[in-house]
Design an enzyme around this catalytic site. Sequence first.
Site, PDB file in Angstrom:
ATOM      1  CE  LYS A  83      -4.428   0.708   2.215  1.00  0.00           C
ATOM      2  NZ  LYS A  83      -5.086   0.709   3.519  1.00  0.00           N
TER       3      LYS A  83
HETATM    4  C1  E4P Z   1      -8.357   1.036   3.836  1.00  0.00           C
HETATM    5  O1  E4P Z   1      -7.616   0.734   2.926  1.00  0.00           O
HETATM    6  C2  E4P Z   1      -8.285   2.321   4.551  1.00  0.00           C
HETATM    7  O2  E4P Z   1      -7.057   2.465   5.173  1.00  0.00           O
HETATM    8  C3  E4P Z   1      -9.412   2.426   5.543  1.00  0.00           C
HETATM    9  O3  E4P Z   1     -10.609   1.999   4.936  1.00  0.00           O
HETATM   10  C4  E4P Z   1      -9.571   3.832   6.125  1.00  0.00           C
HETATM   11  O4  E4P Z   1     -10.753   3.886   6.869  1.00  0.00           O
HETATM   12  P1  E4P Z   1     -11.086   5.083   7.865  1.00  0.00           P
HETATM   13  O5  E4P Z   1     -11.314   6.329   7.061  1.00  0.00           O
HETATM   14  O6  E4P Z   1     -12.318   4.648   8.594  1.00  0.00           O
HETATM   15  O7  E4P Z   1      -9.890   5.230   8.772  1.00  0.00           O
END
Ligand code: E4P
Length: 218
Positions: A83
């Site tokens: 990522k």
């Molecule tokens: C996933 O890849 C993201 O990091 C995650 O969905 C972020 O979610 P949030 O906005 O609830 O922290």
Amino acid sequence: MKFFLDTANIDEIKRINDLGLCDGVTTNPSLVAKEGRDFEEVIKDIASTVDGPVSAEVTGLTYEEMVAEARELAKWADNIVVKIPMTEAGLKAVSTLSKEGIKTNVTLIFSVAQGLLAAKAGATYISPFIGRIDDMGENGIELIADLRQVLDIYDLDAEIIAASIRHIGHFEQAALAGAHIGTIPGTLFPKLWSHVLTDKGIDGFMKDWEKFTSNQKK
Ligand code: E4P
């Protein structure tokens, strides 16, 4: 639509994986930190539990740091996806890593322009953050629909992961808007199969059945 789990909690992952409904997992530094365990141990644990892709995020912010971390992460298991945050250095890293066959998930996407750039750079996945967009008074679902349209028009290979899903409505609307994948928090997933009328219906059927069988015994 594929279902990913948006959590680093192994119990939440095993519960959904056992239902045959976990196509992959996404994590981020906040989710891993919440577990209070060693990063490498957590990611390897998840990657050996699920068959599908497991996103592990880099923490370096320069191109050199991201690429070095990504190469290391990719060695941890065959199903690791790296990522990468949506920055100039991130785009450069994605371009390099895609040429090396390392899969990437470009995170923190908040506009069509960002998604299109990431897809063109060679991202395997792009992650628009629906909930955080809604928090700004904008419409996260509209972004999913627009990104899907743009990827289809230009025949780009990247898949959209609807991220930052906060409630059942987000999940349903992301599916309707054409997200290839929804990444669902471990605490939200069980709510997807629950409905008050289902519980009420089971209760009513059981009561009627008990009455019927006890009358038969008389
Ligand atoms: C996933 O890849 C993201 O990091 C995650 O969905 C972020 O979610 P949030 O906005 O609830 O922290």
